[in-house]
Design an enzyme around this catalytic site. Structure first.
Site, mmCIF file in Angstrom:
data_model
loop_
_atom_site.group_PDB
_atom_site.id
_atom_site.type_symbol
_atom_site.label_atom_id
_atom_site.label_comp_id
_atom_site.label_asym_id
_atom_site.label_seq_id
_atom_site.Cartn_x
_atom_site.Cartn_y
_atom_site.Cartn_z
ATOM 1 N N TYR A 33 135.159 50.560 -9.593
ATOM 2 C CA TYR A 33 134.614 49.249 -9.935
ATOM 3 C C TYR A 33 134.240 48.461 -8.689
ATOM 4 C CZ TYR A 33 134.487 44.532 -11.823
ATOM 5 O OH TYR A 33 134.110 43.271 -12.182
ATOM 6 N N TRP A 73 131.258 45.393 -6.680
ATOM 7 C CA TRP A 73 129.996 44.653 -6.561
ATOM 8 C C TRP A 73 129.012 45.258 -5.576
ATOM 9 C CZ3 TRP A 73 127.390 40.108 -8.220
ATOM 10 C CH2 TRP A 73 127.843 39.649 -9.457
HETATM 11 N N1 LIG Z 1 143.093 37.066 -8.042
HETATM 12 C C1 LIG Z 1 141.871 37.344 -8.471
HETATM 13 N N2 LIG Z 1 141.389 38.580 -8.312
HETATM 14 C C2 LIG Z 1 140.144 38.862 -8.741
HETATM 15 C C3 LIG Z 1 139.345 37.888 -9.387
HETATM 16 C C4 LIG Z 1 139.891 36.586 -9.571
HETATM 17 O O1 LIG Z 1 139.268 35.685 -10.139
HETATM 18 N N3 LIG Z 1 141.148 36.352 -9.077
HETATM 19 N N4 LIG Z 1 138.093 38.220 -9.819
HETATM 20 C C5 LIG Z 1 137.846 39.613 -10.141
HETATM 21 C C6 LIG Z 1 136.425 39.862 -10.349
HETATM 22 S S1 LIG Z 1 135.688 38.943 -11.595
HETATM 23 C C7 LIG Z 1 135.740 40.811 -9.682
HETATM 24 S S2 LIG Z 1 134.125 41.123 -10.154
HETATM 25 C C8 LIG Z 1 136.372 41.621 -8.618
HETATM 26 C C9 LIG Z 1 135.432 41.927 -7.456
HETATM 27 O O2 LIG Z 1 135.917 42.962 -6.708
HETATM 28 P P1 LIG Z 1 134.938 43.901 -5.828
HETATM 29 O O3 LIG Z 1 133.640 44.055 -6.526
HETATM 30 O O4 LIG Z 1 135.687 45.124 -5.499
HETATM 31 O O5 LIG Z 1 134.734 43.001 -4.549
HETATM 32 P P2 LIG Z 1 133.677 43.076 -3.364
HETATM 33 O O6 LIG Z 1 134.302 42.347 -2.243
HETATM 34 O O7 LIG Z 1 132.354 42.602 -3.808
HETATM 35 O O8 LIG Z 1 133.638 44.623 -2.993
HETATM 36 C C10 LIG Z 1 132.470 45.342 -2.849
HETATM 37 C C11 LIG Z 1 132.664 46.385 -1.753
HETATM 38 O O9 LIG Z 1 131.551 47.284 -1.781
HETATM 39 C C12 LIG Z 1 131.130 47.549 -0.451
HETATM 40 N N5 LIG Z 1 129.701 47.936 -0.499
HETATM 41 C C13 LIG Z 1 128.621 47.121 -0.504
HETATM 42 N N6 LIG Z 1 127.495 47.843 -0.570
HETATM 43 C C14 LIG Z 1 127.852 49.138 -0.613
HETATM 44 C C15 LIG Z 1 127.115 50.351 -0.679
HETATM 45 O O10 LIG Z 1 125.893 50.379 -0.725
HETATM 46 N N7 LIG Z 1 127.834 51.511 -0.718
HETATM 47 C C16 LIG Z 1 129.188 51.538 -0.662
HETATM 48 N N8 LIG Z 1 129.783 52.717 -0.705
HETATM 49 N N9 LIG Z 1 129.905 50.384 -0.576
HETATM 50 C C17 LIG Z 1 129.252 49.215 -0.564
HETATM 51 C C18 LIG Z 1 131.395 46.255 0.279
HETATM 52 O O11 LIG Z 1 131.484 46.481 1.681
HETATM 53 C C19 LIG Z 1 132.714 45.788 -0.364
HETATM 54 O O12 LIG Z 1 133.812 46.268 0.336
HETATM 55 O O13 LIG Z 1 137.520 40.931 -8.135
HETATM 56 C C20 LIG Z 1 138.433 40.616 -9.154
HETATM 57 N N10 LIG Z 1 139.668 40.130 -8.551
HETATM 58 N N1 LIG Z 2 130.043 32.268 -4.332
HETATM 59 C C1 LIG Z 2 130.495 33.181 -5.220
HETATM 60 N N2 LIG Z 2 129.946 33.230 -6.460
HETATM 61 C C2 LIG Z 2 130.423 34.115 -7.377
HETATM 62 C C3 LIG Z 2 131.419 35.053 -7.057
HETATM 63 C C4 LIG Z 2 131.989 34.979 -5.751
HETATM 64 O O1 LIG Z 2 132.900 35.746 -5.398
HETATM 65 N N3 LIG Z 2 131.503 34.044 -4.867
HETATM 66 N N4 LIG Z 2 131.824 35.980 -7.994
HETATM 67 C C5 LIG Z 2 130.948 36.242 -9.138
HETATM 68 C C6 LIG Z 2 131.666 36.949 -10.196
HETATM 69 S S1 LIG Z 2 131.875 38.637 -10.090
HETATM 70 C C7 LIG Z 2 132.148 36.319 -11.289
HETATM 71 S S2 LIG Z 2 133.023 37.200 -12.458
HETATM 72 C C8 LIG Z 2 131.955 34.865 -11.489
HETATM 73 C C9 LIG Z 2 133.269 34.184 -11.825
HETATM 74 O O2 LIG Z 2 133.054 32.977 -12.454
HETATM 75 P P1 LIG Z 2 134.319 32.200 -13.052
HETATM 76 O O3 LIG Z 2 135.225 33.149 -13.703
HETATM 77 O O4 LIG Z 2 133.818 31.067 -13.865
HETATM 78 O O5 LIG Z 2 134.986 31.685 -11.699
HETATM 79 P P2 LIG Z 2 136.505 31.310 -11.330
HETATM 80 O O6 LIG Z 2 136.440 30.804 -9.939
HETATM 81 O O7 LIG Z 2 137.428 32.426 -11.622
HETATM 82 O O8 LIG Z 2 136.902 30.130 -12.303
HETATM 83 C C10 LIG Z 2 136.053 29.021 -12.536
HETATM 84 C C11 LIG Z 2 136.835 27.738 -12.638
HETATM 85 O O9 LIG Z 2 137.861 27.872 -13.590
HETATM 86 C C12 LIG Z 2 138.938 27.054 -13.197
HETATM 87 N N5 LIG Z 2 140.140 27.476 -13.908
HETATM 88 C C13 LIG Z 2 141.031 28.442 -13.609
HETATM 89 N N6 LIG Z 2 141.994 28.513 -14.547
HETATM 90 C C14 LIG Z 2 141.682 27.559 -15.478
HETATM 91 C C15 LIG Z 2 142.275 27.153 -16.696
HETATM 92 O O10 LIG Z 2 143.277 27.679 -17.162
HETATM 93 N N7 LIG Z 2 141.649 26.144 -17.386
HETATM 94 C C16 LIG Z 2 140.528 25.526 -16.929
HETATM 95 N N8 LIG Z 2 139.982 24.559 -17.664
HETATM 96 N N9 LIG Z 2 139.954 25.905 -15.764
HETATM 97 C C17 LIG Z 2 140.519 26.913 -15.071
HETATM 98 C C18 LIG Z 2 138.987 27.209 -11.694
HETATM 99 O O11 LIG Z 2 139.617 26.094 -11.109
HETATM 100 C C19 LIG Z 2 137.514 27.318 -11.341
HETATM 101 O O12 LIG Z 2 136.994 26.050 -10.943
HETATM 102 O O13 LIG Z 2 131.439 34.245 -10.312
HETATM 103 C C20 LIG Z 2 130.384 34.954 -9.682
HETATM 104 N N10 LIG Z 2 129.862 34.124 -8.609
HETATM 105 MO MO LIG Z 3 133.354 39.389 -11.609
#
Ligand SMILES: Nc1nc2c(c(=O)[nH]1)N[C@H]1C(S)=C(S)[C@@H](COP(=O)(O)OP(=O)(O)OC[C@H]3O[C@@H](n4cnc5c(=O)[nH]c(N)nc54)[C@H](O)[C@@H]3O)O[C@H]1N2
Ligand SMILES: Nc1nc2c(c(=O)[nH]1)N[C@H]1C(S)=C(S)[C@@H](COP(=O)(O)OP(=O)(O)OC[C@H]3O[C@@H](n4cnc5c(=O)[nH]c(N)nc54)[C@H](O)[C@@H]3O)O[C@H]1N2
Ligand SMILES: [Mo]
Length: 837
Positions: free
Chosen positions: A150, A152
């Site tokens: 999994y 990005w």
């Molecule tokens: N505590 C907490 N944890 C969370 C979340 C949260 O809200 N709270 N959010 C979750 C969510 S929604 C998500 S989506 C995940 C995201 O988790 P990830 O998608 O694993 O996070 P990224 O840092 O985007 O990791 C992408 C990696 O791919 C590598 N990469 C980029 N391009 C390429 C390529 O072309 N080839 C290869 N082989 N590698 C490449 C980058 O260098 C990077 O290390 O995290 C989750 N974890």
């Molecule tokens: N710049 C930037 N943009 C991103 C990403 C990134 O890593 N960086 N990640 C991308 C990805 S993969 C995803 S999945 C999306 C994630 O998008 P979201 O899931 O919407 O993002 P989060 O930051 O997890 O949470 C959004 C808000 O929810 C609030 N929150 C947390 N817990 C609670 C709760 O229990 N109740 C309420 N009311 N609010 C709460 C947090 O304070 C935060 O302001 O964003 C995408 N966009």
């Molecule tokens: Mo995500």
């Protein structure tokens, strides 16, 4: 992860209007300079998740990185660090962990992350991967190979590393995959029961309608100013432009979030701060109040929903004796009774669009908040109207930005699952339909389990879990191949995860940088960044606005190679047939890019002469070095989500069993789960302010970072703009700081029973008392005792499923303790290369 690209196909027929907010469009880049090969001096266009970029190149190096077009007044800091992304923390050669190289059959797994690495030749590395993969499959079967991988990755439809990996594992015999994603783990499973579609990746009611018809916009647990800095394909930036328009409009904005977010501040919003993970109670209080005031749209409930009466019985406490009224709600969520009543009445009395983020469903019992939100919105009865209802994707990938009419490019697919034996390919597809079905192809893994159960699966092979009405038995994973993700950072409860990563015999990682995940691998393959190779992408996800040439900017760093090349070369070792199946008889990256472009070209040609955005030939497009820009249709400008259902709920029934919005689900009732009932239910989270202790008094929220994409860019100089004494910032209320004797700029130890990290304190009025925030994505940087010196939030989070229904992650649930760190500060090593011999 569901391939979000596929959720939207270019729609509709009518002629287009020009609506784009233009704001000093950049001049077109001179084509002649870039038509051949790569430029040593000049400008090229490329794309990243954070937008379409214009890079300036001098003497073969990127010296400047800017947005290709300026659409909003807001700067997107992620766009300026391309140079660091090419030159910092790079993996330059193939490496094998020392003990693994010495004896792959007994590779001293406990030394992962501590062992030295040995540089090997590219060929040696490939041979080792192929040999050990074959060995694992022969000894332990397909189900011991995990390719769920999994992450990005980078933008681009060709160098789509995860799909390329799946394709490789498929043509060589299959693998175990992962279902769902971390983003919307709970919501994408519950929503189909409620409204018949996953909702979270669906086009939203057009922003044009909102600006015209809404009186209130409620941003409930979302920070779009942060999260709209990126998109899954590439950012079209129009989402932020619309939030700018929202600010200029007369629409009143309310933000419901424990944090006064950048969005709340930008929009001058009214800030309501419930305790984390208590939104369900808050919404139930509102629902009870509306019922008591007879402010209920019974016409809507009758015609469009099913099960309201059973839910009402629950609200009234008919079975459990607990009345879920305003008083009850206020006690749980901490919002005062008057405010709860006012909110409810305001929503009822005015056209109100409720935009919800996903943070609240990334929590224990995360199925409930969005189910309850739809229930509340059904009581309000504005779903499917022009200025009201709810939307679960305005904060993501520019949802609500009208879809353009144009061509949609193709992309690499995961190919066919099959087994090669004696030069013959045996497909595992059951029918021709399978092969033509995008869904089947997306879901190519012959076996899979919910993505966020990875550590549980690694640690407990053979364990059977409930999932969404079925039973899943974990495979016995012995080989992991990961590309394009950073699981040592993204997964919850890092210390348990680290144990899990010591379980399989072999871990291979293709990476650009020495991430915490690469450091935990046995075999590390050096990958090019997207700036060192050609590719192509759309922008927008929902808008499908641009086709962007992603032109190679610089030469690959040292021995780094494209994922496609690495997998093609691996296939070569398996034989000519496998190589041909993988590469479609030897196609190179550039051939595929052209194929994908031509798919869009064909669509556009089919529109006929009158279509107003003709596309040139691929060669012309590539030489021109400029995105193609499509325009939205009248139809998409006026799009209202659910309007067809509202017009005729029988003819346009929803995909639920009843065809209606299900406030009560008989299907879920039949599952008989104790942690997800037949209607929205208030469940106490396992850890929340309701059971905080003296030792663990704070609820930790781990939002998505505004100056990174997860862990991406953490190793660039952008880090210097937000770290405090080089650590990840921790946001804390000023009263709490005072109470605990902590000052702005202090370094603290943040801890609980799962682990401990250091963080730098940012004292603020913009977070409610009792809550702290550390953004996810900080690189895990353990010292010899497991203390994370940099501040990776997941060391502290819980690795538990939302419920038996969705098994989503619960990263916004969890309590922590905090104390001032008085020892001398340890050196940060997260961004340096590991020991190499
Ligand atoms: N505590 C907490 N944890 C969370 C979340 C949260 O809200 N709270 N959010 C979750 C969510 S929604 C998500 S989506 C995940 C995201 O988790 P990830 O998608 O694993 O996070 P990224 O840092 O985007 O990791 C992408 C990696 O791919 C590598 N990469 C980029 N391009 C390429 C390529 O072309 N080839 C290869 N082989 N590698 C490449 C980058 O260098 C990077 O290390 O995290 C989750 N974890
Ligand atoms: N710049 C930037 N943009 C991103 C990403 C990134 O890593 N960086 N990640 C991308 C990805 S993969 C995803 S999945 C999306 C994630 O998008 P979201 O899931 O919407 O993002 P989060 O930051 O997890 O949470 C959004 C808000 O929810 C609030 N929150 C947390 N817990 C609670 C709760 O229990 N109740 C309420 N009311 N609010 C709460 C947090 O304070 C935060 O302001 O964003 C995408 N966009
Ligand atoms: Mo995500």
């Amino acid at each position: 992860m569901l391939d979000r690209r596929n959720f939207l196909k270019a729609s509709a027929s009518l002629s287009a209007l020009s609506f784009m907010p233009t704001f000093g469009m950049t001049k077109s880049i001179e084509a002649s300079k870039v038509s051949l090969g790569i430029v040593k001096n000049g400008e090229i266009v490329t794309a990243a998740h954070w937008g379409i970029l214009k890079l300036t190149i001098k003497d073969g190096k990127v010296i400047k990185s800017e947005p290709w077009e300026k659409i909003t007044k807001m700067d997107n800091p992620l766009q300026h660090y391309t140079s660091d992304l090419i030159y910092k923390s790079r993996i330059k050669y193939p490496y094998v962990r020392k003990s693994y190289l010495e004896n792959p059959d007994d590779p001293k797994r406990e030394l992962r992350g501590k062992d030295e690495f040995v540089r090997v030749s590219y060929k040696e590395a490939l041979n080792l991967i192929a040999k050990e993969l074959k060995k694992t499959r022969e000894q332990k079967g397909i189900s011991s190979v995990f390719g769920g991988s999994y992450g990005w990755k980078s933008s681009g439809n060709m160098q789509n590393s995860r799909t390329l990996l799946h394709r490789f594992l498929n043509v060589t015999g299959g693998f175990v995959g992962a279902s769902g994603d971390y983003s919307t783990g709970a919501s994408q499973i519950i929503m189909p029961y409620v409204v018949g579609s996953i909702e979270v990746y669906e086009q939203q009611t057009s922003w044009e309608n909102i600006l015209k018809y809404s009186k209130y916009v409620v941003i409930w647990g979302a920070d779009p100013l942060t999260t709209l800095r990126i998109a899954w394909t590439s950012n079209d930036q129009r989402g932020l432009a619309y939030f700018e328009k929202l600010r200029e409009s007369k629409i009143k904005v309310i933000c419901i979030d424990p944090i006064r977010t950048d969005t709340a501040k930008f929009l001058n919003a009214k800030w309501i701060s419930p305790r984390p993970n208590t939104d369900v109670a808050l919404m139930m209080g509102m629902a009870s109040h509306l019922i008591s005031k007879n402010k209920v749209n019974y016409m809507f409930l009758e015609n469009y929903t099913t099960g309201f009466n059973q839910f009402k019985d629950y609200l009234e406490g008919k079975n459990d004796g607990i009345k879920k009224d305003v008083k009850w709600a206020s006690k749980i969520c901490g919002v005062n009774e008057k405010t709860i009543k006012e909110l409810a009445e305001t929503f009822y009395d005015n056209p109100t669009m409720i935009m919800s983020g996903w943070g609240m469903q990334r929590a224990h019992h995360g199925e409930q908040p969005h189910w309850m939100l739809v229930t509340l919105c059904s009581i309000l009865g504005q779903i499917g109207t022009k200025g009201g209802g709810f939307g679960l994707s305005y904060h993501y990938s520019n949802g609500g930005v009208p879809t353009c009419k144009g061509g949609v490019i193709g992309g690499i697919n995961a190919g066919e699952i099959g087994i090669w034996k004696n030069g013959k390919f045996k497909s595992l597809a059951k029918s021709k339909e399978d092969l033509n079905s995008a869904e089947w192809l997306q879901n190519t893994a012959s076996l899979s389990f919910p993505v966020a159960r990875i550590a549980d699966a690694l640690l407990n092979p053979g364990k059977t879990i409930d999932h969404n009405g079925a039973k899943i038995t974990y495979p016995d994973i012995d080989f992991i191949y990961w590309v394009g993700g950073n699981p040592l950072v993204h997964h919850q409860d890092t210390n348990t995860n680290v144990k899990a990563w010591k379980k399989p015999r072999t871990i291979v990682v293709n990476e650009i940088y020495w991430t915490p995940t690469a450091k935990m691998a046995d075999i590390v393959m050096p990958v090019t960044s997207s700036y060192e190779r050609d590719d192509i992408t759309m922008s927008g996800d929902y808008s499908n606005m641009h086709i962007v040439p992603m032109k190679q900017a610089v030469l690959p760093v040292e021995e780094s190679k494209d994922d496609y090349e690495i997998f093609s070369d691996l296939c070569r070792i398996y034989g000519k047939d496998v190589f041909n199946a993988y590469t479609q008889n030897g196609k190179k990256a550039k051939d595929l890019i052209k194929d994908y472009y031509n798919i869009a070209l064909k669509q556009v040609k089919n529109y006929g002469e009158a279509f107003n955005t003709p596309m040139p030939s691929f060669e012309e497009f590539w030489a021109k070095n400029e995105p193609i820009v499509f325009e939205p249709t009248n139809e998409s400008l006026e799009y209202v989500r659910f309007s067809e259902f509202i017009e005729d709920p029988i003819l346009n029934a929803l995909g639920t069993p009843s065809g209606l919005i299900e406030i009560y689900s008989k299907t879920i009732e039949n599952y008989n789960y104790d942690d997800c009932k037949a209607h929205p239910t208030w469940f106490e989270p396992i850890e929340w302010l309701g059971n905080a202790t003296k030792k663990m008094p704070f609820h930790l929220i781990t939002s998505h970072p505004s100056k990174r994409l997860h862990s991406q860019l953490c190793h660039t100089d952008l880090r210097k703009k937000y770290t405090i004494q080089e650590r990840e910032p921790l946001l804390m209320n000023f009263k709490d700081a005072k109470k605990f004797g902590i000052k702005n700029g202090d370094v603290v130890r943040v801890f609980n029973q799962r682990g401990e990290i250091l963080a730098g304190v940012l004292v603020s009025k913009d977070i409610m008392q009792g809550v702290v925030r550390i953004c996810e994505g900080g690189w895990y940087d353990p010292d010899e005792n497991g203390l994370c010196k940099y501040g990776s939030a997941n060391v502290l989070t819980l690795d538990l499923p939302t419920s038996k229904l969705a098994n989503g992650n619960i990263s916004h649930t969890g309590l922590v303790g905090i104390e001032k760190f008085n020892k001398s500060l340890p050196e940060i090593t997260a961004f340096s290369i590991p020991k190499i011999v």
